[in-house]
Design a protein around this motif. Sequence first.
Motif, PDB file in Angstrom:
ATOM      1  N   PRO A 139       0.881  -1.168  -0.161  1.00  0.00           N
ATOM      2  CA  PRO A 139       0.035   0.109  -0.147  1.00  0.00           C
ATOM      3  C   PRO A 139       1.040   1.206  -0.139  1.00  0.00           C
ATOM      4  CG  PRO A 139      -0.010  -0.828   2.209  1.00  0.00           C
ATOM      5  CD  PRO A 139       1.014  -1.902   1.410  1.00  0.00           C
ATOM      6  N   VAL A 140       0.518   2.331  -0.576  1.00  0.00           N
ATOM      7  CA  VAL A 140       1.058   3.465  -0.575  1.00  0.00           C
ATOM      8  C   VAL A 140       0.470   4.470   0.405  1.00  0.00           C
ATOM      9  CG1 VAL A 140       1.543   5.566  -2.065  1.00  0.00           C
ATOM     10  CG2 VAL A 140       1.857   3.143  -2.926  1.00  0.00           C
ATOM     11  N   ARG A 141       0.920   5.333   1.060  1.00  0.00           N
ATOM     12  CA  ARG A 141       0.636   6.267   1.881  1.00  0.00           C
ATOM     13  C   ARG A 141      -0.370   7.234   1.447  1.00  0.00           C
ATOM     14  NH1 ARG A 141       2.860   6.230   7.296  1.00  0.00           N
ATOM     15  NH2 ARG A 141       4.591   4.831   7.504  1.00  0.00           N
ATOM     16  N   THR A 142      -1.167   7.804   2.093  1.00  0.00           N
ATOM     17  CA  THR A 142      -1.945   8.808   1.327  1.00  0.00           C
ATOM     18  C   THR A 142      -1.602  10.168   1.381  1.00  0.00           C
ATOM     19  OG1 THR A 142      -3.417   8.653   3.478  1.00  0.00           O
ATOM     20  CG2 THR A 142      -4.345   7.340   1.898  1.00  0.00           C
ATOM     21  N   LYS A 143      -0.711  10.491   2.403  1.00  0.00           N
ATOM     22  CA  LYS A 143      -0.073  11.851   2.732  1.00  0.00           C
ATOM     23  C   LYS A 143       1.278  11.747   2.398  1.00  0.00           C
ATOM     24  CE  LYS A 143      -3.534  13.506   5.929  1.00  0.00           C
ATOM     25  NZ  LYS A 143      -3.813  13.925   7.380  1.00  0.00           N
ATOM     26  N   LEU A 144       1.606  12.268   1.268  1.00  0.00           N
ATOM     27  CA  LEU A 144       2.994  12.224   0.652  1.00  0.00           C
ATOM     28  C   LEU A 144       3.442  13.431   0.163  1.00  0.00           C
ATOM     29  CD1 LEU A 144       2.939   8.915  -1.290  1.00  0.00           C
ATOM     30  CD2 LEU A 144       4.075   9.360   0.689  1.00  0.00           C
ATOM     31  N   VAL A 145       4.648  13.888   0.294  1.00  0.00           N
ATOM     32  CA  VAL A 145       5.277  14.912  -0.367  1.00  0.00           C
ATOM     33  C   VAL A 145       5.779  14.451  -1.845  1.00  0.00           C
ATOM     34  CG1 VAL A 145       7.027  16.880  -0.362  1.00  0.00           C
ATOM     35  CG2 VAL A 145       5.963  16.206   1.957  1.00  0.00           C
ATOM     36  N   ILE A 146       5.163  14.952  -2.674  1.00  0.00           N
ATOM     37  CA  ILE A 146       5.574  14.138  -4.142  1.00  0.00           C
ATOM     38  C   ILE A 146       6.282  15.340  -4.905  1.00  0.00           C
ATOM     39  CG2 ILE A 146       4.601  13.213  -6.183  1.00  0.00           C
ATOM     40  CD1 ILE A 146       2.475  12.134  -4.359  1.00  0.00           C
ATOM     41  N   ASN A 147       7.563  14.951  -5.479  1.00  0.00           N
ATOM     42  CA  ASN A 147       8.427  15.786  -6.176  1.00  0.00           C
ATOM     43  C   ASN A 147       9.212  15.050  -7.224  1.00  0.00           C
ATOM     44  OD1 ASN A 147       9.423  18.024  -7.541  1.00  0.00           O
ATOM     45  ND2 ASN A 147      10.908  18.099  -5.815  1.00  0.00           N
TER      46      ASN A 147
END
Length: 202
Positions: A139-147
Amino acid sequence: MDAPVELIQRIQSLLPVEEAARTCVLSKTWSHAWSTIPHLRFHQTLIYPSEEKKSEYTMFMDGTVSKYVRDNIPIESFDLKLDDMESVSLAYEWIRTVAARLKELSIHHLTYKSEFLLPPGEIFSCGKYLHTLCIKNSPVRTKLVINCVSLRVLELYNVKITEEVFDSLISTCTLPEKINLLYCSGLKTIKVSDQAYFYHRV
């Protein structure tokens, strides 16, 4: 006369790990190349001759990554196949430690009922260099800093990911070349712009 270290490491990276390790006996140059190879592959198996051997391999993985970090040896490619929660918890620390330099990351949890969540931010905010990301059975976390501005290849297999996280991830990619999605629960629709996406939905 030995070949350049970069060429030797390229050859070693194409070999199965056991065979690549045996090249150390060829010369000091080959041994040095293997001990500093920037492509790390740790593939556990569901079948071990004993729990002791399994524990030894986990310690070997942890010791190898620790040595790279201690000696400031770059890790450009990290390929992990894990089958137990002890190794998964260690992988969290490994990824967090080496994420800033990674160009390729592959995580494959061999147990389908995995509770392994990707470390928040460490992977998806290190997008300066990361160009290939493959995740299986996580599973992937729902809150991520994406860049992930450099991401070109994204492969998700049996991954739980929300449309919000996926859209946020894709929106930061300026040069996507290949996107494969298979058995990704949580994704019913995806937004497509000018790029071509290869998408499986079951």
